[in-house]
Design a protein around this motif. Structure first.
Motif, PDB file in Angstrom:
ATOM      1  N   PHE A   1      47.734  49.963  48.582  1.00  0.00           N
ATOM      2  CA  PHE A   1      47.707  49.587  46.984  1.00  0.00           C
ATOM      3  C   PHE A   1      46.777  50.261  46.325  1.00  0.00           C
ATOM      4  CE2 PHE A   1      44.981  46.372  45.733  1.00  0.00           C
ATOM      5  CZ  PHE A   1      44.785  45.507  46.856  1.00  0.00           C
ATOM      6  N   LEU A   2      46.953  50.634  44.817  1.00  0.00           N
ATOM      7  CA  LEU A   2      46.052  51.412  44.000  1.00  0.00           C
ATOM      8  C   LEU A   2      45.346  50.313  42.986  1.00  0.00           C
ATOM      9  CD1 LEU A   2      48.363  54.486  43.324  1.00  0.00           C
ATOM     10  CD2 LEU A   2      46.563  54.311  45.158  1.00  0.00           C
ATOM     11  N   SER A   3      45.894  49.176  42.768  1.00  0.00           N
ATOM     12  CA  SER A   3      45.328  48.295  41.684  1.00  0.00           C
ATOM     13  C   SER A   3      44.083  47.718  42.344  1.00  0.00           C
ATOM     14  CB  SER A   3      46.410  47.264  41.326  1.00  0.00           C
ATOM     15  OG  SER A   3      46.533  46.443  42.658  1.00  0.00           O
ATOM     16  N   LYS A   4      43.209  47.452  41.204  1.00  0.00           N
ATOM     17  CA  LYS A   4      41.798  46.796  41.819  1.00  0.00           C
ATOM     18  C   LYS A   4      41.777  45.369  41.926  1.00  0.00           C
ATOM     19  CE  LYS A   4      39.305  50.311  42.151  1.00  0.00           C
ATOM     20  NZ  LYS A   4      38.949  50.679  43.620  1.00  0.00           N
ATOM     21  N   ARG A   5      43.172  44.694  41.457  1.00  0.00           N
ATOM     22  CA  ARG A   5      43.321  43.430  41.612  1.00  0.00           C
ATOM     23  C   ARG A   5      44.674  42.946  42.413  1.00  0.00           C
ATOM     24  NH1 ARG A   5      40.913  40.693  35.732  1.00  0.00           N
ATOM     25  NH2 ARG A   5      38.676  41.098  36.427  1.00  0.00           N
ATOM     26  N   ILE A   6      44.608  41.811  43.327  1.00  0.00           N
ATOM     27  CA  ILE A   6      45.735  41.581  43.978  1.00  0.00           C
ATOM     28  C   ILE A   6      46.100  40.235  43.688  1.00  0.00           C
ATOM     29  CG2 ILE A   6      44.358  41.102  46.084  1.00  0.00           C
ATOM     30  CD1 ILE A   6      46.691  42.376  47.588  1.00  0.00           C
ATOM     31  N   VAL A   7      47.060  39.956  43.658  1.00  0.00           N
ATOM     32  CA  VAL A   7      47.576  38.421  43.533  1.00  0.00           C
ATOM     33  C   VAL A   7      48.227  37.915  44.709  1.00  0.00           C
ATOM     34  CG1 VAL A   7      49.022  36.772  42.005  1.00  0.00           C
ATOM     35  CG2 VAL A   7      47.698  38.660  41.017  1.00  0.00           C
ATOM     36  N   PHE A   8      48.030  37.210  45.535  1.00  0.00           N
ATOM     37  CA  PHE A   8      48.873  36.264  46.485  1.00  0.00           C
ATOM     38  C   PHE A   8      49.449  35.127  45.722  1.00  0.00           C
ATOM     39  CE2 PHE A   8      45.490  38.613  48.798  1.00  0.00           C
ATOM     40  CZ  PHE A   8      46.227  39.118  49.963  1.00  0.00           C
ATOM     41  N   ASN A   9      50.732  35.121  46.104  1.00  0.00           N
ATOM     42  CA  ASN A   9      51.413  33.618  45.826  1.00  0.00           C
ATOM     43  C   ASN A   9      51.726  32.770  46.956  1.00  0.00           C
ATOM     44  OD1 ASN A   9      52.851  32.312  43.853  1.00  0.00           O
ATOM     45  ND2 ASN A   9      54.695  33.165  44.775  1.00  0.00           N
ATOM     46  N   GLU A  10      51.124  31.991  47.030  1.00  0.00           N
ATOM     47  CA  GLU A  10      51.464  30.970  48.212  1.00  0.00           C
ATOM     48  C   GLU A  10      51.365  31.633  49.714  1.00  0.00           C
ATOM     49  OE1 GLU A  10      52.092  27.350  46.452  1.00  0.00           O
ATOM     50  OE2 GLU A  10      51.539  27.748  48.570  1.00  0.00           O
ATOM     51  N   ILE A  11      51.230  32.900  49.711  1.00  0.00           N
ATOM     52  CA  ILE A  11      51.451  33.349  51.321  1.00  0.00           C
ATOM     53  C   ILE A  11      50.187  33.542  51.976  1.00  0.00           C
ATOM     54  CG2 ILE A  11      51.552  35.824  52.312  1.00  0.00           C
ATOM     55  CD1 ILE A  11      53.833  36.517  50.221  1.00  0.00           C
ATOM     56  N   TRP A  12      48.894  33.204  51.135  1.00  0.00           N
ATOM     57  CA  TRP A  12      47.620  33.155  51.968  1.00  0.00           C
ATOM     58  C   TRP A  12      47.592  32.182  52.571  1.00  0.00           C
ATOM     59  CZ3 TRP A  12      44.183  36.906  51.986  1.00  0.00           C
ATOM     60  CH2 TRP A  12      42.811  36.332  52.179  1.00  0.00           C
ATOM     61  N   TYR A  13      48.151  30.926  52.242  1.00  0.00           N
ATOM     62  CA  TYR A  13      48.549  29.716  52.942  1.00  0.00           C
ATOM     63  C   TYR A  13      48.956  29.805  54.274  1.00  0.00           C
ATOM     64  CZ  TYR A  13      49.623  24.842  54.113  1.00  0.00           C
ATOM     65  OH  TYR A  13      49.963  23.915  54.689  1.00  0.00           O
ATOM     66  N   TYR A  14      49.774  30.761  54.465  1.00  0.00           N
ATOM     67  CA  TYR A  14      50.399  30.800  55.783  1.00  0.00           C
ATOM     68  C   TYR A  14      49.714  31.692  56.741  1.00  0.00           C
ATOM     69  CZ  TYR A  14      54.176  28.729  53.273  1.00  0.00           C
ATOM     70  OH  TYR A  14      55.059  27.645  52.580  1.00  0.00           O
ATOM     71  N   LEU A  15      48.640  32.268  56.292  1.00  0.00           N
ATOM     72  CA  LEU A  15      48.101  33.383  57.194  1.00  0.00           C
ATOM     73  C   LEU A  15      47.102  32.346  58.162  1.00  0.00           C
ATOM     74  CD1 LEU A  15      47.084  36.167  54.688  1.00  0.00           C
ATOM     75  CD2 LEU A  15      48.966  36.000  56.128  1.00  0.00           C
ATOM     76  N   SER A  16      46.785  33.109  59.120  1.00  0.00           N
ATOM     77  CA  SER A  16      45.766  32.239  60.301  1.00  0.00           C
ATOM     78  C   SER A  16      44.367  32.889  59.494  1.00  0.00           C
ATOM     79  CB  SER A  16      45.899  32.898  61.850  1.00  0.00           C
ATOM     80  OG  SER A  16      45.552  34.303  61.700  1.00  0.00           O
ATOM     81  N   LYS A  17      43.222  32.028  60.024  1.00  0.00           N
ATOM     82  CA  LYS A  17      41.885  32.390  59.701  1.00  0.00           C
ATOM     83  C   LYS A  17      41.519  33.902  60.264  1.00  0.00           C
ATOM     84  CE  LYS A  17      39.731  27.837  59.467  1.00  0.00           C
ATOM     85  NZ  LYS A  17      38.879  26.973  60.417  1.00  0.00           N
TER      86      LYS A  17
END
Length: 317
Positions: free
Chosen positions: A46-62
């Motif tokens: 992706f080309l943007s300088k900011r990224i928004v995660f919507n709840e998905i971060w919660y489901y990722l492992s460490k």
């Protein structure tokens, strides 16, 4: 939450929330239902300088979070994490502030419990978490009071919370090591020596106190004293409670050859209060600066060699 104009955001969402974000024409919406490999690929390109995660971060492992953070760091990208999981706040570049006071305090209480209490519990294998909570609340409620391990243990025992001074000493050390509280020792101004047996403890941020104990009956004098203590530490001073002729000076701040004597108060407009606060400073006969910090809402001035500061002005110096 608010997005900055003129900034290109990439928003990673799941299908349940996709429709909402598609209402924003300037934001690119990427579907992440294909799993972590798809998310990773999207973050890479992706080309943007900011990224928004919507709840998905919660489901990722460490491990997956760490891998994505390395990519974001390498590409100098910041991101917002919209999540209901308080532990994920530590990964985010944005803090989302609630507009409701009760929600704010509940959220801050959750942050304290997750990042301080739970971390201590896991690190030191504490079994009696109820005792840790009670001790924390006692210390929060006794900010700026001289106290000892034995006194705290006795107070807790009076409330049918069984403990002893050794356990209290260990738990307080854990809290200080986690930077939740800061221990301030006493200093004999006349004898130029450090005193033992009783100390003061200041909270890293008083908002944690009001999140846990409520906001009724706020003692602003103690709040200001806590603010000044933490600010002095931030400025690199060694900070002590001063003792002189059975009188107390709130702080003796030292840094190399520099020394400051500081009193902190709330309202000093009353003559008796002003006299009480300035008296210990006037007893000190050396030439180091004497300072009284209060909420004066006036310009700085001097009284018999004592510099009087409004606390807001002092914090900005």
């Amino acid at each position: 939450m608010e997005f900055s104009e003129g900034v290109n955001y990439t928003i990673l969402v799941n299908n349940a929330n996709k429709a909402f974000f598609e209402n924003f024409e300037s934001y690119k919406v990427l579907d992440t239902m294909d799993g972590f490999d798809a998310i990773k690929m999207q973050v890479e390109v992706f080309l943007s300088k900011r990224i928004v995660f919507n709840e998905i971060w919660y489901y990722l492992s460490k491990e997956e979070k760490s891998e994505l953070l390395e990519i974001l760091k390498r590409r100098n990208v910041s991101f917002v994490n919209i999540t209901s999981n308080v532990e994920d706040v530590i990964y985010s570049d944005y803090v989302i502030v609630y507009d409701d006071d009760k929600k704010k305090l509940n959220y801050i209480n959750e942050v304290y419990n997750a990042l301080i209490i739970r971390d201590i519990q896991q690190k030191y294998n504490i079994q009696n978490i109820g005792l840790m909570d009670s001790l924390t609340e006692f210390m929060m409620d006794n900010i700026s009071n001289l106290t000892s391990y034995r006194k705290i243990a006795n107070k807790l025992n009076e409330s049918n919370i069984n403990t002893n001074d050794k356990t209290v000493a260990n738990y307080i050390k854990y809290l200080c090591d986690a930077f939740a509280f800061y221990k301030i020792r006493r200093y004999d101004i006349q004898g130029k020596r450090y005193l033992s047996s009783v100390d003061k403890y200041y909270l890293v941020d008083t908002i944690f106190k009001y999140a846990k104990l409520g906001t009724k009956n706020i003692n602003y004098g103690r709040v200001y004293e806590n603010i000044v203590a933490i600010e002095l530490l931030r400025r690199g001073y060694e900070v002590y409670v001063g003792e002189l002729y059975n009188s107390e000076v709130d702080f003796v701040a030292m840094k190399r050859n520099e020394k400051l004597y500081i009193q902190v108060s709330d309202n000093i407009s009353d003559d008796k209060t002003f006299e009480r606060e300035v008296r210990p400073l006037l007893k000190i006969k050396d030439a180091y600066p004497k300072i009284l910090i209060a909420r004066t809402r006036h310009n700085d001035y001097q009284y018999e060699g004592v510099q009087i500061y409004d606390i807001a002005n002092w914090l900005l110096k």
